[in-house]
Design an enzyme around this catalytic site. Structure first.
Site, PDB file in Angstrom:
ATOM      1  N   GLU A   5      45.098  33.591  42.824  1.00 29.14           N
ATOM      2  CA  GLU A   5      43.630  34.016  42.530  1.00 29.14           C
ATOM      3  C   GLU A   5      43.627  35.650  42.729  1.00 29.14           C
ATOM      4  OE1 GLU A   5      44.497  31.289  43.759  1.00 29.14           O
ATOM      5  OE2 GLU A   5      43.592  29.471  42.381  1.00 29.14           O
TER       6      GLU A   5
ATOM      7  N   HIS B 202      36.764  20.727  45.169  1.00 29.35           N
ATOM      8  CA  HIS B 202      36.593  20.909  43.649  1.00 29.35           C
ATOM      9  C   HIS B 202      35.302  20.760  42.911  1.00 29.35           C
ATOM     10  CE1 HIS B 202      40.924  20.929  44.059  1.00 29.35           C
ATOM     11  NE2 HIS B 202      41.308  20.566  42.860  1.00 29.35           N
TER      12      HIS B 202
END
Lengths: 326, 330
Positions: free
Chosen positions: A60, A129
């Protein structure tokens, strides 16, 4: 007017931007052959090829950082961070680099980068999540923050984000991908920084984002049966914020509820409450109510998850509390 | 100074004495600039946090001399030398250190955020390894548009311990982008010596490249000719589409981490010895066999340039406080 799902509307904005400008490209984890973990980018690889639809490693920091570097060189990258929980892994590049290059360079540098991400509860993924972290980024000068709640809005706002010359964090909500809505036959860009009044009312204003826009519209219908007239406003862009529309609405209704799925404490609703009390202090007839998730990491078991995040019922209760004040 | 096109002949193994004399002048300019920065900081004229590159001049000059104007780079907190070497006038850097609008970042950046897009300086970075991913992206843009340019990231040995370093080199090699990662290995992560922060012997840090299958080029970072030739080879490799290069340069920081650092952690005798044997200016001066008169002439020239830079900076314009909001958004 044609009808698109929220997912199709995102895809359509991406595809049209890719067709319109060869500097636009998309990169992220699993976005090419797989079409993204939310199936948003399906079909883009076939039309635009692997140079412009780029699968990345699970990195990321490098995904966002390389997007920044390409943007400074005049590209218009759109990077996808699969879950907004994973924005935490790119935080250094977002906060210290993307947001600050322009000021640190004395205006020499522009960073026309769009960071698409999604989150949201309602499917029991547990604590890592489904967070809603938009408030973190509203605190950072140099970033823009968008959170769209309808197919029409998500298409028009994503287009504007891609063609904005600043880094824009573009939040999508997972549970909204399948919802359908009418969209203009031609893509109409929606300027960043303009709120949308979804429903006009006279007794109380609900300022809601993301999934809670839909929950608030349901709550407003319920309230209507009790004779309470509710106005529902979606800021759509959290940074910059359309303060005039929001404050104007509360001056009219004299009561306000803020509603989002993110944790209430320190959430975007807190900023809204501050803006509204300052802009509409002499008009307010009740304390501003903040609706958001309870202060806990999202638990897994569906019964607990459902209890932690707010729904129409919590918004309705808050509406009733505000109108109960004389 | 000759342009890179004039100097660069693929495969050449030596640099002419004329070019080396140019290098010497630039390295001495960096040295005198940094000494002046230390002096003016101690005099209380310079705000902020300053890191000078005394001892590391050959890295800046050798690498940047191998780059073309259109090549870009990202620097570190120790950025003055790189910036001078890539072509930003010393006076614009000094003005930045004084916080003036005439500075290379308009007074918005300071020592740790020197920018100059006109010569490809994409910004000095105060977060260790913070500039590396952006260099991957710049190189990606060049690759996608078919431009013959390279993007260069400077960083120290301490940066090789960050996740950002590993993510960046991994992605760069995966996509074979034209990037050069310049490992400016001075063996110190601020006050922490190599033995406490590097998992490999300090001279073997180039082995990091193997983890990515990346081309490694190494040179003595105190020998400007070796640095220059190594950087030329790295640029040729990257421009040939063969992918990025880790350019490992062993160098020596002959001062503290920051201006004012008492270096309580450093062995005095070792530092003294390094100053005597590892100073890149002494080494190049000996190599060129400069007479006292030659040296004095160059020194007077660069000292005058530094003095003029200070004059320029002091005469500069203070920004209006409210201009702080001017560039938050484009």
């Amino acid at each position: 007017m044609p009808e698109l799902t929220y997912r199709e509307a995102v895809r359509d904005a991406l595809a049209q931007a890719l067709r319109a400008d060869e500097n636009v490209f998309v990169m992220g984890e699993d976005i090419a052959e797989m079409g993204g973990s939310m199936a948003v980018t399906q079909g883009l690889l076939e039309e635009f090829g692997p140079t412009r639809i780029r699968n990345t490693p699970i990195s990321e920091m490098a995904i966002v950082g390389s997007g920044i570097g390409a943007a400074i060189q005049g590209m218009r990258p759109i990077v996808e961070i699969m879950y907004e929980d994973f924005l935490t892994l790119s935080m250094e590049q977002l906060v210290n680099q993307a947001a600050k290059h322009r000021t640190m360079s004395g205006g020499q540098v522009k960073v026309p980068l769009t960071i698409r991400t999604q989150g949201g509860a309602g499917w029991s993924p547990g604590a890592q999540h489904a967070q809603q972290l938009e408030a973190w980024f509203v605190h950072v000068p140099g970033l823009k923050v968008v959170f769209a709640s309808t197919p029409q809005d998500v298409r028009g706002l994503l287009w504007s984000a891609i063609y904005d010359d600043n880094p824009v964090i573009f939040f999508e909500h997972r549970t909204l991908y399948p919802i359908k809505g009418e969209v203009p036959s031609e893509l109409e860009p929606i300027p960043l920084g303009e709120a949308r009044v979804h429903r006009e009312g006279t007794d109380v204003t609900v300022v809601a984002t993301g999934r809670l826009v839909h929950e608030s519209l349901r709550a407003a219908e319920e309230a209507e049966r009790d004779g309470i007239s509710v106005e529902v406003v979606d800021p759509r862009t959290l940074l910059p914020l359309d303060e005039d529309t929001i404050v104007g609405s509360v001056r009219k209704t004299t009561r306000c509820v803020t509603a989002h799925e993110a944790v209430a404490r320190g959430g975007f609703g807190s900023e809204l409450a501050a803006v509204i009390q300052h802009g509409a202090f002499d008009w307010l007839d009740a304390p501003i109510e903040r609706i958001g998730a309870k202060f806990a990491p999202l638990p897994f078991a569906p019964a607990m998850e459902q209890w932690v995040v707010p729904h129409a019922a919590e918004v309705l209760e808050a509406i009733r509390r505000t109108v109960a004040r004389s | 100074m000759a342009t890179v096109e004039e100097r660069a002949e693929p495969g050449r193994k030596k640099v002419s004495e004329e070019v080396l004399r140019d290098f010497f002048r630039e390295m001495l300019l960096i040295r005198r600039f940094e000494e002046k920065v230390e002096e003016r900081f101690r005099a209380g004229e310079l705000p902020g946090f300053l890191h000078v590159a005394i001892g590391q001049e050959a890295v800046a000059t050798g690498v940047c001399s191998a780059l073309a104007l259109e090549d870009v780079f990202a620097s570190t907190h120790r950025a003055h030398g790189h910036s001078i070497a890539k072509g930003t006038p010393a006076k614009k850097i000094m003005a930045e250190l004084y916080g003036k609008t005439e500075g290379c970042s308009g007074g918005y950046g300071g020592s740790m955020h020197l920018y100059d897009l006109s010569v490809g300086n994409l910004g000095a970075n105060a977060v260790v390894a913070g500039g590396l991913p952006g260099i991957v992206g710049a190189a990606l843009a060049f690759q996608m548009r078919g431009e013959k340019r390279v993007a260069v990231a400077f960083f120290g040995d301490g940066a090789t311990n960050t996740g950002t370093f590993h993510e960046s080199l991994n992605l760069a090699q995966l996509w074979r982008v034209p990037a050069i990662f310049v490992l400016e290995n001075n063996g110190w992560a601020e006050s922490t010596p190599a033995v406490q922060q590097l998992p490999l012997p300090v001279d073997q840090m180039g082995k990091r490249a193997a983890a990515f299958g990346m081309k490694l080029i190494e040179a003595d970072g105190q020998d400007v000719e070796a640095v220059y030739l190594a950087a030329l080879a790295a640029r040729e490799h990257a421009l040939a589409g063969k992918g990025p290069v880790l350019l490992h340069l062993r160098t020596f920081r002959l001062t503290g981490h920051f201006v004012g650092d008492p270096q309580v952690y450093r062995d005095r005798d070792e530092l003294k010895q390094e100053r005597e044997t590892k100073d890149p200016l002494r080494l190049l001066g000996a190599r060129l066999d400069l007479s006292d008169g030659d040296f004095a002439s160059v020194d007077a020239d660069v000292t005058a340039e530094v003095e003029a830079a200070v004059e320029f900076a002091k005469a500069g314009t203070d920004p209006k406080p409210e201009d702080a909001l001017k560039y938050v958004y484009a």
